[in-house]
Design a protein around this motif. Structure first.
Motif: not given
Length: 254
Positions: A155-158, A222-230
């Protein structure tokens, strides 16, 4: 070609009631393919910011509704997974996230988080000149230098401002992921094992959670990071969990 869509046959990802009316608006051509939800449905049926197509069109003419940093004027423009919706005048910002049963839900985010968009790399190929083209899950393409450390499944952040990649999350064992489809859509966990399947069948992914876990196919994570979770590592707050029920029957596409 008809501009109507029967509610009973819409994709499972559409967050609408199916038996209140016969028809709803049909998504225009655009990102996310058939899973894309027309913006009108988000504005009218989910958030209740408009009572009709006419009201939605008027709101969009003010250039105050942005998707991934760009003003939108087409109420049929598809909205899909990980898009960023910004309502400038209201100072409200949302990320589209997988909800229970695969329905798209809206997660409130702050203004800073609305400056960039997450994308899963679904294809990678070399283009004339030696550069590499990445295709993301929503159809967006990015050209990067040969040898850049991006692979399918990553995953990439654009950045919404200049289209540059500002973060990269590798698809590997130990990665934080969310399921975006299937029976476990919306669940978050860590990749415990990637089981490579011989032949053309999809690889299986074993996802570990604090209590238990689940198994799904590679295309669904999909790979995410901790900013996408509570704070507890769970999926983020769903601002639309009850919104559709609170909005009066949405009607058709008038």
């Amino acid at each position: 070609m008809t501009k109507h869509q029967k509610r009973l046959s819409v994709p499972n990802s559409w967050p609408i009631e199916r038996k209140t009316e016969t028809f709803t608006v049909k998504a225009d051509a655009g990102p996310h393919g058939e899973a894309g939800v027309p913006l009108l449905i988000v504005l009218r049926d989910v958030l209740g910011y408009a009572d009709s197509r006419k009201e939605a069109r008027y709101a969009l003419e003010q250039d105050s509704v942005l998707i991934n940093g760009k003003a939108v004027s087409d109420e049929e423009r598809p909205v899909g997974m990980f898009d960023i919706l910004a309502f400038v005048e209201r100072e409200e910002y949302y990320r589209v996230f997988p909800g229970e049963g695969g329905r798209l839900s809206l997660t409130p985010i702050d203004e800073e988080a609305a400056d960039s968009t997450l994308g899963k790399i679904v294809n990678k190929k070399t283009v004339p000149g030696g550069d590499v083209q990445l295709t993301l899950h929503d159809g967006q393409t990015l050209v990067v230098d040969e040898g850049a450390p991006y692979d399918g499944g990553d995953s990439v952040v654009v950045s919404n401002d200049d289209g540059e990649i500002v973060a990269h999350f590798e698809y590997e064992e130990g990665a934080l992921v969310t399921a975006v489809d299937g029976a476990h859509a919306g669940e978050v966990g860590t990749v415990d094992e990637i089981q490579v399947t011989p032949g053309s069948a999809s690889n299986n992914v074993i996802v570990e959670q604090d209590e238990g876990g689940f198994e799904t196919v590679e295309e669904y994570v999909v790979v995410i990071d901790e900013n996408f979770t509570d704070d507890e590592g769970e999926g983020p707050e769903d601002a639309t969990a009850e919104a559709a029920a609170d909005v009066e029957e949405g009607g058709d596409d008038e």
